[in-house]
Enzyme design. Structure first.
Site, mmCIF file in Angstrom:
data_model
loop_
_atom_site.group_PDB
_atom_site.id
_atom_site.type_symbol
_atom_site.label_atom_id
_atom_site.label_comp_id
_atom_site.label_asym_id
_atom_site.label_seq_id
_atom_site.Cartn_x
_atom_site.Cartn_y
_atom_site.Cartn_z
ATOM 1 N N ARG A 56 14.039 -4.481 -10.578
ATOM 2 C CA ARG A 56 15.415 -4.985 -10.534
ATOM 3 C C ARG A 56 15.531 -6.343 -11.208
ATOM 4 N NH1 ARG A 56 16.444 -3.672 -4.252
ATOM 5 N NH2 ARG A 56 14.455 -4.754 -4.203
ATOM 6 N N LYS A 159 2.265 4.902 1.180
ATOM 7 C CA LYS A 159 2.716 4.778 2.553
ATOM 8 C C LYS A 159 3.512 3.482 2.762
ATOM 9 C CE LYS A 159 -0.193 2.090 5.192
ATOM 10 N NZ LYS A 159 -0.641 0.964 4.449
ATOM 11 N N GLY A 192 -9.771 6.814 -2.158
ATOM 12 C CA GLY A 192 -10.410 6.731 -3.472
ATOM 13 C C GLY A 192 -11.697 5.911 -3.445
ATOM 14 N N HIS A 251 -4.953 5.546 7.070
ATOM 15 C CA HIS A 251 -6.268 5.286 6.464
ATOM 16 C C HIS A 251 -7.401 5.889 7.316
ATOM 17 C CE1 HIS A 251 -4.599 2.851 3.353
ATOM 18 N NE2 HIS A 251 -4.243 1.865 4.127
ATOM 19 N N ARG A 357 -13.502 -8.591 5.796
ATOM 20 C CA ARG A 357 -12.954 -7.238 5.605
ATOM 21 C C ARG A 357 -14.047 -6.193 5.781
ATOM 22 N NH1 ARG A 357 -11.348 -7.026 -0.115
ATOM 23 N NH2 ARG A 357 -10.876 -4.852 0.198
HETATM 24 C C1 BG6 Z 1 -2.899 -1.518 3.290
HETATM 25 C C2 BG6 Z 1 -2.338 -2.107 4.550
HETATM 26 O O1 BG6 Z 1 -2.612 -0.150 3.220
HETATM 27 O O2 BG6 Z 1 -4.299 -1.702 3.261
HETATM 28 C C3 BG6 Z 1 -2.718 -3.561 4.679
HETATM 29 O O3 BG6 Z 1 -0.924 -1.979 4.536
HETATM 30 C C4 BG6 Z 1 -4.199 -3.760 4.527
HETATM 31 O O4 BG6 Z 1 -2.261 -4.081 5.928
HETATM 32 C C5 BG6 Z 1 -4.693 -3.066 3.275
HETATM 33 O O5 BG6 Z 1 -4.455 -5.147 4.470
HETATM 34 C C6 BG6 Z 1 -6.200 -3.110 3.185
HETATM 35 O O6 BG6 Z 1 -6.614 -2.594 1.971
HETATM 36 P P1 BG6 Z 1 -7.893 -3.202 1.244
HETATM 37 O O7 BG6 Z 1 -8.107 -2.339 0.071
HETATM 38 O O8 BG6 Z 1 -7.548 -4.617 0.938
HETATM 39 O O9 BG6 Z 1 -8.972 -3.099 2.274
#
Ligand code: BG6
Length: 507
Positions: A56, A159, A192, A251, A357
């Protein structure tokens, strides 16, 4: 047209247009264009590819290209001839500004595409990186005003696919007014990941795991997702969805389906998706007593320019101060079939936790019956059970914990690791999850994308719970930013005899 092999695709004269519908907020979302450029650098895209950003915001081609440059990852910078490749890539990127609900604006896009296509046959791939409330309008306009006249048109949607089973069915119904199921690619980027693909190889091409893969030998399975940052900058989205919808229902549940499904007839997409749908339908809807929800509070170190403290979830100005949205959840799932009857599947997902993470699958095996070495293990026999860990991220790894004699005189046992650390065995870069899935969508390979019946079954598992949590206004247990999450998860794990708490701290 579906390309059958790389060779065939590279030689093909069919033009591919990738239309990225973007909600721009100063940056490109989630590095999608950098995935295109990475694929381009590796010569994995068709020769005749054009990439259009549709947004946009008013933007020139030059401005879009500058934005892409700013988002490129160092993976690309390291390549030989990188600058040359990047220039070639950028020349293929264009921008078109328009509203997502305007057929007229999409018609203008169509005109620009036709100019590039100069009458050749062409395929078009739309990637909807926009809020879900705009999906249907965008799909309607794309279908009516900008779909390919002589090739395929496909749409990648990301999603959230609805908010519960009813809204998800509504969304599917609306999408299907304009598209067939085959044209819809529901993406879940974690599908993936290299290790998720490898899960099937591990299960179905190794004799040693096949007989173990059932309630006879497996005591419990954990699917764990943790992040060391909160919902910062995404509070508005997150507060509407919460961690169960954001992570667990899609997920983690998708990975669980691959983990637990029966052997498919073949590796063809529909055979795999049939088995996934079947196992998802066999999962008992989650009961409130099998769930712990939490929400992070600040870390107690204060906030402001001079301190390094982290804020509470509800300190986010886009989140209501009395929000009950969970940022952490643990839920025990049970699969009602003969393979998995009684085995607890513990799903855990949390934001603002202490560990970086992490996404892992941990499979805990049963005790060795009549184990001759029991007295060497002390009182906690659980500690001596075998555990298989599949670490999806970071640093992909598969390792098996086995009991081993510590070398030397005497008989001391130790839990050692049989390791398969991807980094040390593979010099090549592990492909990025988005890159792999984009390529799959171009090839028409659907096995890692979610079919509508799978989606429906997945919502069936969580919708009653979500409704109950919201109707009863269940208050999440508070946990400090940067901690290991709410204490309640330890009780939940103990209730199902699950050894818990070791994630993310292995090799
Ligand atoms: C997304 C979620 O689908 O995946 C996020 O909406 C999350 O909240 C993210 O942080 C994590 O993905 P990745 O690839 O950074 O581990």
């Amino acid at each position: 047209m579906v390309f059958n092999s790389w060779k065939q695709r590279k030689q093909s004269l069919v033009l591919l247009s990738v239309l990225l519908l973007l909600e721009l907020q100063g940056t490109l979302p989630d590095g999608k264009s950098s995935q295109h450029s990475l694929l381009f650098c590796e010569d994995r895209l068709p020769q005749n590819v054009t990439i259009f950003g549709y947004a946009r915001s008013k933007m020139t081609n030059e401005e879009l290209r500058n934005m892409i440059i700013m988002n490129l990852t160092c993976k690309i910078d390291k390549r030989q001839n990188c600058n040359e490749k990047m220039d070639q890539f950028l020349k293929k990127c264009f921008c078109h500004s328009g509203q997502y609900s305007s057929e007229k604006h999409f018609m203008e896009l169509d005109e620009k595409l036709k100019e590039k296509e100069s009458g050749r046959s062409s395929n078009r791939l739309f990637y909807l990186a926009i809020p879900p409330s705009m999906f249907i309008d965008a799909v309607r306009c794309a279908k009516r005003s900008a779909s390919s006249g002589n090739g395929w048109t496909r749409v990648i949607v990301e999603k959230p696919f609805g908010h519960d089973i009813t809204s998800s069915r509504e969304m599917t119904g609306c999408l299907k007014q304009y598209l067939t199921e085959d044209q819809i690619f529901r993406i879940n980027h974690h599908m993936g990941e290299e290790l998720v693909e490898n899960l099937l190889v591990l299960r179905f091409s190794n004799l040693i795991f096949q007989p173990l893969w059932s309630r006879n030998y497996i005591r419990n399975v954990q699917f764990i997702f943790s992040e060391d940052f909160g919902a910062e900058k995404r509070g508005r989205y997150f507060d509407n969805y919460g961690i169960i919808r954001d992570i667990i229902q899609n997920h983690l549940l998708q990975i669980l389906a691959l983990f637990a499904m029966e052997t498919p007839v073949s590796l063809a997409a529909e055979d795999i998706r049939n088995e996934k749908a079947k196992v998802l339908r066999s999962i008992r809807p989650v009961q409130l007593e099998d769930v712990v929800v939490g929400q992070y509070k600040d870390d107690g170190h204060g906030q402001g320019i001079t301190s390094h403290g982290h804020p509470a979830y509800t300190d986010d100005p886009t989140v209501s101060t009395n929000s009950l949205t969970p940022t952490f959840a643990a839920a025990t799932l049970f699969i009602n079939n003969s393979r998995w009857d009684g085995v607890p599947f513990l799903m855990i997902a949390g934001k603002a936790l202490h560990s970086k993470r992490v996404m892992e699958i941990r499979v805990q095996f049963r005790h060795v019956p009549g184990n001759l070495y029991n007295r060497n293990f002390g009182t906690d026999l659980d500690k001596a059970t075998n555990e298989l860990v599949l670490r999806v991220q970071p640093d992909e790894a598969i390792y098996l914990k086995i009991n081993n004699k510590v070398p030397g005189l005497g008989m001391r046992l130790d839990l050692s690791h049989l390791n398969l650390l991807y980094k040390s065995m593979n010099e090549r870069e592990t492909p990025d999850a988005y890159g792999r899935l984009l390529l799959d969508a171009i090839e028409g390979e659907r096995r890692l994308f979610i079919r509508s019946d799978e989606l429906d079954a997945a919502w069936g598992v969580f919708s009653p719970l979500l409704k109950e949590l919201e109707e009863k206004k269940i208050v999440p247990e508070l946990y400090s930013y940067g901690s290991s999450g709410p204490a309640g998860v330890h009780y939940l794990a103990a209730k199902h005899s699950i050894r818990w708490g070791e994630f993310g701290d292995d090799p």
